[in-house]
Design a protein around this motif. Sequence first.
Motif, mmCIF file in Angstrom:
data_model
loop_
_atom_site.group_PDB
_atom_site.id
_atom_site.type_symbol
_atom_site.label_atom_id
_atom_site.label_comp_id
_atom_site.label_asym_id
_atom_site.label_seq_id
_atom_site.Cartn_x
_atom_site.Cartn_y
_atom_site.Cartn_z
ATOM 1 N N GLN A 3 -59.000 -94.510 -31.621
ATOM 2 C CA GLN A 3 -58.766 -93.634 -32.766
ATOM 3 C C GLN A 3 -59.880 -93.718 -33.805
ATOM 4 O O GLN A 3 -60.098 -92.783 -34.573
ATOM 5 C CB GLN A 3 -57.425 -93.991 -33.410
ATOM 6 C CG GLN A 3 -56.996 -93.045 -34.518
ATOM 7 C CD GLN A 3 -55.712 -93.490 -35.185
ATOM 8 O OE1 GLN A 3 -55.252 -94.607 -34.991
ATOM 9 N NE2 GLN A 3 -55.117 -92.611 -35.963
ATOM 10 N N THR B 164 -59.904 -86.743 -42.153
ATOM 11 C CA THR B 164 -58.458 -86.591 -42.066
ATOM 12 C C THR B 164 -58.134 -85.500 -41.051
ATOM 13 O O THR B 164 -59.006 -84.723 -40.639
ATOM 14 C CB THR B 164 -57.868 -86.215 -43.424
ATOM 15 O OG1 THR B 164 -58.430 -84.960 -43.840
ATOM 16 C CG2 THR B 164 -58.182 -87.295 -44.470
ATOM 17 N N ASP B 165 -56.861 -85.430 -40.664
ATOM 18 C CA ASP B 165 -56.445 -84.402 -39.711
ATOM 19 C C ASP B 165 -56.741 -83.008 -40.257
ATOM 20 O O ASP B 165 -57.161 -82.112 -39.520
ATOM 21 C CB ASP B 165 -54.957 -84.541 -39.401
ATOM 22 C CG ASP B 165 -54.644 -85.842 -38.674
ATOM 23 O OD1 ASP B 165 -55.581 -86.445 -38.110
ATOM 24 O OD2 ASP B 165 -53.459 -86.247 -38.660
ATOM 25 N N TRP C 270 -60.479 -82.302 -39.886
ATOM 26 C CA TRP C 270 -60.810 -81.988 -38.494
ATOM 27 C C TRP C 270 -60.372 -80.554 -38.154
ATOM 28 O O TRP C 270 -61.066 -79.824 -37.431
ATOM 29 C CB TRP C 270 -60.138 -82.970 -37.543
ATOM 30 C CG TRP C 270 -60.852 -84.269 -37.367
ATOM 31 C CD1 TRP C 270 -60.391 -85.513 -37.624
ATOM 32 C CD2 TRP C 270 -62.194 -84.448 -36.864
ATOM 33 N NE1 TRP C 270 -61.337 -86.471 -37.328
ATOM 34 C CE2 TRP C 270 -62.459 -85.847 -36.858
ATOM 35 C CE3 TRP C 270 -63.193 -83.578 -36.437
ATOM 36 C CZ2 TRP C 270 -63.665 -86.382 -36.435
ATOM 37 C CZ3 TRP C 270 -64.402 -84.113 -36.020
ATOM 38 C CH2 TRP C 270 -64.633 -85.491 -36.026
#
Length: 732
Positions: free
Chosen positions: A299, A306-307, A310
């Motif tokens: 990971q 951060t998600d 992305w």
Amino acid sequence: MRSMRVGALLRSVLGVCLFLPHLEGVHPGSPECPCIQPGSPLIAQAAEQFSIMGAPGYGTGGECRQYDKDLAFSGCAGATEVDCPGGDKCYCFEEWCYVDPSTCQMDKAKCLETGGTVGLDGNVYCRERDFEESSIIADRTGNTTAKAYFSYQTCGSLNTYDTKRVSEPVAGRHLKIKITSSYYWSFKGDVDPRSPQWNGWTGVLNKAMEDGFLRFSPAVSIVLDESWASETSRDKFSSSWTACVLDVAVGNADMCIGDFWITPQRMNLANFLTPFGNDNFYFVAPFAVSDETLGATLQKPFLPFTDGLWGVTFCFLIFSAFVMMVTDGHNMDDYENQNMVSKLFKSLYYSFAGYVGGGSANSPASVPGRLATVGFGFFVLITLASYTANLATILVTRGSATGLTSAQDAVDKGVTICIPGVVEAQLRSLFPSAVFELSTSTSGLPRLLWQGKCGAIIMGESGITNMHTGIYNEGDCGKVDDGTYSSDEEASCQRDGAGNPTSDRDCGLVKAGGLIMTVPLSVPVRNELVQSLSWAMRKTLSDGKVDTYKATFAQTLPPSACSGDGQSLQDALENPLESLRLPVTAMLGTTLISIGVMFLALLLSMAEIYTGKTIQQILGCSKEADIAFADDGQGAVKGTRRALIPSARAPSRRNLAVPGEDGGGVMGKQDRQRLAEMHRMLARLCGEEVKVEDFDVVEPKRGTKVMPLSTAGSNGISNGESNGESNGESNG
């Protein structure tokens, strides 16, 4: 009752009248301690003497003024406000006036009698202002019958000229001082002949106190008590430091020198000087390198963003692919197959490959396409720079043995935390549900953890620094040597092969998470000494001497035995660059992901070899013109892979597209036949066997680049002559 109301009304009217001049820029002093008005018999004799001294109206103007400004006999000639506040001449610019001492003192009986409330404004009897007797009149004239009283406070100022009120409690006094060793604040060394009264004790606090003591006249003398807290006080408090505060409170000592945390419990016992620093508290947990799960390792390459970020990046890359296709999709060099679906997937490849590669993967030919590439490159530049900066930190961050990342994380997981007992109240207010193990001293916190009584620690930053020098392990081993503990195991003492305490026992304990709280540092003193010694400490702080002493004594601290991440410095001392290098585990996640992508590429390549077809042919999404194989005389064969011609579009026949006779149109049928015949003749001259169908001139398609006939012919003849001559010479 009626007379009381009338009196209160008169007092209120008097207060208003006294303040009316202030509304016009004149400050007559506070209502409870007004300035004496000119002509008052209280200052008549003083005013006469001031006129003789060449300072008429000095302090007797009936209002608050800077009476000392530019006045020679008070030492203010040529003084400036540059060094204020804090300078020696600041009193020259403070406002003051002479007052009637009978009105400046609180009279509780008259306050209540006139309907006032003690401590509130609006009644001259209900509050008070400090005042002092003037010494200038008697000193300058020798006439001691003239009395006058002045006040800085009634004008909202402080008397920084006459320090008698702060010096009297300590000037020429012997102070009984208890002292102990603590960091660079105070420690025992060799006796300094310039300060023999300290008996070898030195440090930041010793020097600061000595500097403050010299501000009084006569100077303060000291009597050291090196036994620290008394046994009687130790019986009441488990902390020897709190016990020393009690010694000050009950009169066993005038002061305890050390970096005391100011806590509510200690403030209830004694007063403290002006704080000279702060101690920052952090969460400390055991550290280990290899306890991360495979999932956590994989990971890490994705953690810098951060998600949400992305997601933004992914959407931008898709948008970029669409822009590439629209602005440069007609570029045959990058988009050989002009099918819309093919161009879309090729654009997606260029977009994602360019982002991963750190630059544009295509070669745009149009101006809009190149402009789009500039925008794409800027996005790649900024995002990859940010990604790299964050990734460097994340890759070297490894898991702790307990997996704890902060104090709140430990509380949530029910892990017991060792803390100094004196700050339990503050920490309990921050973490009400925490399970705490109390220690009587900071030095005992690591020992409790190694004994298994807790899984983490909360301690001050100075304690963390001391811990990493190895002195806490040395102290624990000393407790074994003096019989306090029966064995090294019981004291968590760690020794080397020679039996000496090691310095890196606690290197595995490192900070995790951010700052938890800050506690001010100060020194407990007797109540009657607080004002005087706090004044001296403030002067020393404002002069910058405390910071100078910190910088000086910081060089005497023992070096840390641990690196920044808690590992031993033994290897780093041999090779200073070693601690800057990333370990293998730092790139493990990135390496595994890259290997996974390449392994997928190998599987696809094996599929091509096994079938003898390209992936496009296997998936049934190719055209005949998409694939250009070398002419090896055979078709697709299982178990082999045919070589591809480098050109993306290699027609199976030599189709020629040429302009017409007029240089712009398509040539007629007769012209095409003559041109084909010319090519057959040239081919025979070169020794080639040709067939009629090998040369079939076709009309050019729209958008195809064509070569002028004259250029094509000259190139063909030139090449033929060159080849013929070279072949002839080489064959001899």
